[in-house]
Design an enzyme around this catalytic site. Sequence first.
Site, PDB file in Angstrom:
ATOM      1  N   HIS A 186       0.816  -1.229   0.000  1.00 36.62           N
ATOM      2  CA  HIS A 186       0.000   0.000   0.000  1.00 36.62           C
ATOM      3  C   HIS A 186       0.847   1.276   0.000  1.00 36.62           C
ATOM      4  O   HIS A 186       0.303   2.369  -0.099  1.00 36.62           O
ATOM      5  CB  HIS A 186      -0.949   0.025   1.200  1.00 36.62           C
ATOM      6  CG  HIS A 186      -1.952  -1.087   1.201  1.00 36.62           C
ATOM      7  ND1 HIS A 186      -2.845  -1.282   0.170  1.00 36.62           N
ATOM      8  CD2 HIS A 186      -2.188  -2.096   2.091  1.00 36.62           C
ATOM      9  CE1 HIS A 186      -3.594  -2.347   0.431  1.00 36.62           C
ATOM     10  NE2 HIS A 186      -3.215  -2.864   1.590  1.00 36.62           N
ATOM     11  N   ASP A 224      -2.287 -10.631  -2.612  1.00 40.59           N
ATOM     12  CA  ASP A 224      -2.913 -10.218  -1.354  1.00 40.59           C
ATOM     13  C   ASP A 224      -4.399  -9.926  -1.609  1.00 40.59           C
ATOM     14  O   ASP A 224      -4.791  -9.558  -2.723  1.00 40.59           O
ATOM     15  CB  ASP A 224      -2.210  -8.960  -0.824  1.00 40.59           C
ATOM     16  CG  ASP A 224      -2.649  -8.562   0.572  1.00 40.59           C
ATOM     17  OD1 ASP A 224      -1.945  -8.914   1.530  1.00 40.59           O
ATOM     18  OD2 ASP A 224      -3.713  -7.898   0.702  1.00 40.59           O
ATOM     19  N   HIS A 267      -6.084  -7.460  -0.629  1.00 36.74           N
ATOM     20  CA  HIS A 267      -6.302  -6.024  -0.885  1.00 36.74           C
ATOM     21  C   HIS A 267      -5.503  -5.572  -2.103  1.00 36.74           C
ATOM     22  O   HIS A 267      -4.394  -6.063  -2.340  1.00 36.74           O
ATOM     23  CB  HIS A 267      -5.878  -5.211   0.335  1.00 36.74           C
ATOM     24  CG  HIS A 267      -6.551  -5.615   1.616  1.00 36.74           C
ATOM     25  ND1 HIS A 267      -5.983  -6.501   2.507  1.00 36.74           N
ATOM     26  CD2 HIS A 267      -7.755  -5.265   2.128  1.00 36.74           C
ATOM     27  CE1 HIS A 267      -6.809  -6.675   3.530  1.00 36.74           C
ATOM     28  NE2 HIS A 267      -7.891  -5.940   3.327  1.00 36.74           N
ATOM     29  N   ASP A 313      -4.286 -13.289   3.184  1.00 34.72           N
ATOM     30  CA  ASP A 313      -5.563 -12.867   3.756  1.00 34.72           C
ATOM     31  C   ASP A 313      -6.754 -13.203   2.853  1.00 34.72           C
ATOM     32  O   ASP A 313      -7.883 -12.811   3.135  1.00 34.72           O
ATOM     33  CB  ASP A 313      -5.550 -11.371   4.125  1.00 34.72           C
ATOM     34  CG  ASP A 313      -4.869 -10.482   3.102  1.00 34.72           C
ATOM     35  OD1 ASP A 313      -4.474 -10.985   2.035  1.00 34.72           O
ATOM     36  OD2 ASP A 313      -4.739  -9.269   3.362  1.00 34.72           O
TER      37      ASP A 313
END
Length: 350
Positions: A170, A204, A206, A293
Site C-alpha cells: 500500500h 494479497d 487487498h 488474507d
Amino acid sequence: MSTFFQKVPVLYNPIHKKHHPRYEYDRGEQIAYQEVPRRIESALEALSTLPFVDIFQNDKLVPIDFLCEQHDSAMIAHIQKISREAARTPGEKDTYLYPWIYPLNARMREKLLDSPDAAGCFAFDLYAPIGQHTWEAVWQSASLAVQSAEMILEGQTRLAYALCRPPGHHAGVRMMGGYCYLNNAALAAQKLLTLGRGAILDIDYHHGNGTQEIFWDRSEVMFVSLHADPSDEYPFFSGFDDELGGPQAVGTNQNFPLPKGCDDRLYLNTLAKAIEKINQYQPHWLVLSAGFDTISEDPSTFFELTPAAFPKIGEMIRALDIPVVVVHEGGYAVEQNGILSAALLNSLYT
Ligand code: OKP
Ligand code: ZN
C-alpha cells in the site's frame, strides 16, 4: 565467484518484533492492531520445517539513496523523524504517533511537516502509526526484499523468500497506509531490473495501490493484481479493471477485482488469466507480493479460499519458469499465515 545454493534462502530479521502498535481504528472504533509480530514468527517456524529452506538472518541495510529511487526522500526523512519523536514522547514508554491530520495539497503538507503533529503528513489512512522502532523495522523489512533480489542477481538462487514485516504494497511514492510504510516489492523489483523487464504479481486480498502507483507509467515493470473489488473493499480508490497504466505504459497494469465470497475455483480461473497476461509480457523475473488474507479463516476479509488453493497458486507461478522473489504481505489468521506460506513456497520449489 558466487556459490549456488542448493537450498532456497528465506531472509529474516527479528527487529520487526520491536514494531508493535497496540491499536488500530476501524471506522472510528479502537480495536487491537491486526498486523502483529506473530504473523512473521509463525511463517518463520513453518518455513523452517521445509527441508530445502535455509534461513538467513539478514543484517545488511539498503542505502537510503536506493529507497529514494521509489519513494519521495521527504517521506523517508519523515518516517525517521517521527520515529525519533515517538522515542522522546513522555508518558507511556512505547508511544505510537497516529496520523490524524491529512494535508490535501503541497502547502498544507509543508506547514504540517513543521508542526508538532506531523504523523499524518504522508498518510492516506490511520493504519500506519509510527513508534520509536518503526523506522528500523521498516528499513530492515525493505532490506530483506532487496537482499533477496540481490541473491538472484548474484546467481546464488532462482527463488528467494523475504519475510517482510511491516508489509509494503500500500506504500506509494509519497504515501503510506494499510500497515505499509515502504514498498518492499517495488524495491526488490527495482533491483531486479538489472536482468531486464519483469512483473510483479500481487495475490494479497487487498489491492496493492502503492505498487500500482509506483509503476503506473513505467513500461519495464508489469503490475498484475488479484484482489477484492475496490467498489466495496479497502482501499476503495484503486484496483478497478480499467486502470491499465499511464500513457507510456498502457497495458502494463492489470487488475482483476473479485467479488466477496470468491472461492478456489473462481480465484484459480482468474489467476490463470492473470498469468496469461504475464506470459504475454515475457518478463525476465517475477516479484510475488504474497498475501495470505484471501483464506476463508482470515478475520478481516471476505474471500473463501481453502488451504488447497495455495499449492495450486505456487504451481501456476512455477510454470512461468523465471526467477522469483516472494515478498510477504498481509495475512491475519496468524497461525494459518505460517502454514500457507510454507505450502506456497513448497509448491514454488518442488
Ligand atoms: C493491509 B494488507 C478492517 C478494515 C481494513 C486495513 C487493511 C489493510 C490491509 N476492518 N483494514 O493489504 O493486508
Ligand atoms: Zn491484505
